[in-house]
Design an enzyme around this catalytic site. Structure first.
Site, mmCIF file in Angstrom:
data_model
loop_
_atom_site.group_PDB
_atom_site.id
_atom_site.type_symbol
_atom_site.label_atom_id
_atom_site.label_comp_id
_atom_site.label_asym_id
_atom_site.label_seq_id
_atom_site.Cartn_x
_atom_site.Cartn_y
_atom_site.Cartn_z
ATOM 1 N N CYS A 114 0.948 -1.135 0.119
ATOM 2 C CA CYS A 114 -0.137 0.084 -0.278
ATOM 3 C C CYS A 114 0.851 1.272 -0.038
ATOM 4 C CB CYS A 114 -1.148 0.012 1.277
ATOM 5 S SG CYS A 114 -1.942 -1.348 1.241
ATOM 6 N N HIS A 256 -3.323 6.915 2.891
ATOM 7 C CA HIS A 256 -3.470 5.478 2.292
ATOM 8 C C HIS A 256 -4.883 5.313 2.893
ATOM 9 C CE1 HIS A 256 -4.174 1.506 1.383
ATOM 10 N NE2 HIS A 256 -3.896 0.924 2.432
ATOM 11 N N ASN A 286 -9.912 -0.360 -0.432
ATOM 12 C CA ASN A 286 -8.513 -0.143 -0.094
ATOM 13 C C ASN A 286 -7.889 -0.786 -1.535
ATOM 14 O OD1 ASN A 286 -5.709 -0.712 0.338
ATOM 15 N ND2 ASN A 286 -6.163 -1.496 2.403
#
Ligand code: UT7
Length: 329
Positions: A114, A256, A286
């Site tokens: 990520c 993020h 996500n």
């Protein structure tokens, strides 16, 4: 030292929407209420059957080039942050180069989960500082839906597909990338893990597929939640202190996009209203390395980010990896 500038941004999410209700209808023992309450996610996007990571990256890259007023021939370096490359070899960046027809570029992928987009910006900045690259295309792009175990309700609800891109250079016009910081903790890398398909396990076998070794495992999802919040906070403070600005100077936090409860916890700790967090998590879930890159581009294009605004982008991901970028738009 030369100042790094952002000349343009771009993003792309595939049109197919998968809602929480759709997940329930697929037979998953979950509910819209649980997912929204525990994560903040309402829906996510899924790549089509024939869409690979480089296809999503291509669309995001074209938009970034267009905003920058550049052509693919102007690009010297392409870095794709991804944990879902089209193939293990060659890199997603190579597939992208071919599709974009960016003949002059040198390309590679970065595996920082990520944190991939910030790692890519950090790495490209070093090339530009060294003088060997004039214009770099950096991307976070993922097709997470290919590595998600759709029967595992603790993980499959989280992820989505998409891509975000930015063009970096050292010209004296453009938006300033004031700093990037990156960190790694390999010792705790197993917390977010795809165990199969590499050289640890015997190359993909019937048994390894049956065990689900090719899926993303979140062994320590609860523990990683707390670790993530700590690293998000440390990363924000590191970028603020490095640039001698204050939390109050930051107009937008674009973290993020992992979990809404993380955002509220961070906002409370740094005493900032949640309205200063730019959030795409509810719509896209996500999308790993792509998530903050997409959010940055959307915030630029919808006018949320105004000239001279400070934008702080803290990230955390598997690896473990974390870091930040601070931008003065
Ligand atoms: O991008 C990298 C950074 N991201 C991360 O590090 C992820 C961090 N972790 C998280 O975001 C959260 O830990 C999750 C969203 C993954 C899980 O949320 P949680 O509040 O920590 O839930 P939990 O795992 O503690 O589970 C609570 C309960 C359990 O039931 P019991 O044991 O209390 O009966 C789970 O089985 O919720 C159950 N549960 C679900 N229920 C309905 C877990 N997933 C679901 C689900 N629907 N999808």
């Amino acid at each position: 030292m030369k100042k790094i500038r952002i000349l343009g941004t771009g993003s792309y999410v595939p049109p197919k929407v998968l809602t929480n209700e759709d997940l329930k209808n697929m037979g998953l023992d979950t509910s819209d209420e649980w997912i929204v309450q525990r994560t903040g996610i309402k829906e996510r996007r899924l790549a089509g059957q024939h869409e690979a990571t480089s296809d999503l990256a291509l669309e995001a890259s074209k938009k970034a080039l267009d905003m920058a007023g550049l052509s693919p021939d102007d690009i010297d370096l392409i870095i794709v942050g991804t944990i879902t490359p089209d193939t293990h070899c060659p890199a997603a960046a190579n597939w992208l180069q071919a599709k974009l027809n960016a003949k002059r570029a040198v390309n590679f992928d970065i595996t920082a989960a990520c944190s991939g987009f910030i790692y890519a910006m950090h790495t490209a900045s070093q090339f530009i500082h060294a003088g060997s690259v004039k214009k770099a295309l950096v991307i976070g792009a993922e097709v997470m839906s290919r590595v998600v175990n759709w029967k595992d309700r603790t993980t499959c609800i989280l992820w989505g597909d998409g891509a975000g891109a930015a063009i970096l250079t050292a010209d004296n016009k453009g938006h300033q990338l004031l700093s990037t910081h990156v960190h790694t903790d390999g010792e705790n890398g197993k917390d977010l893990l795809v165990p199969g398909g590499g050289s640890t396990v015997t190359p993909i076998t019937k048994e390894s597929v049956e065990r689900g070794d090719h899926y993303l495992n979140m062994i320590g999802a609860n523990a990683s939640f707390r670790v993530a919040v700590r690293h998000f906070l440390d990363s924000i403070m590191e970028s603020v202190e490095h640039n001698k600005v204050t939390i109050e100077d930051i107009n937008w936090f674009i973290p993020h996009q992992a979990n809404f409860r993380m955002f509220t916890s961070i906002a409370k700790s740094i005493e900032v209203p949640i309205e200063r967090f730019y959030i795409t998590l509810d719509r896209y879930g996500n999308s790993s390395s792509a998530s903050c890159a997409i959010a940055l581009d959307e915030a630029v294009r919808d006018g949320s980010i105004k000239e001279k605004n400070h934008v702080c982008m803290p990230v955390f991901g598997g690896g473990l990896t974390w870091g930040s970028a601070l931008i003065k738009w």
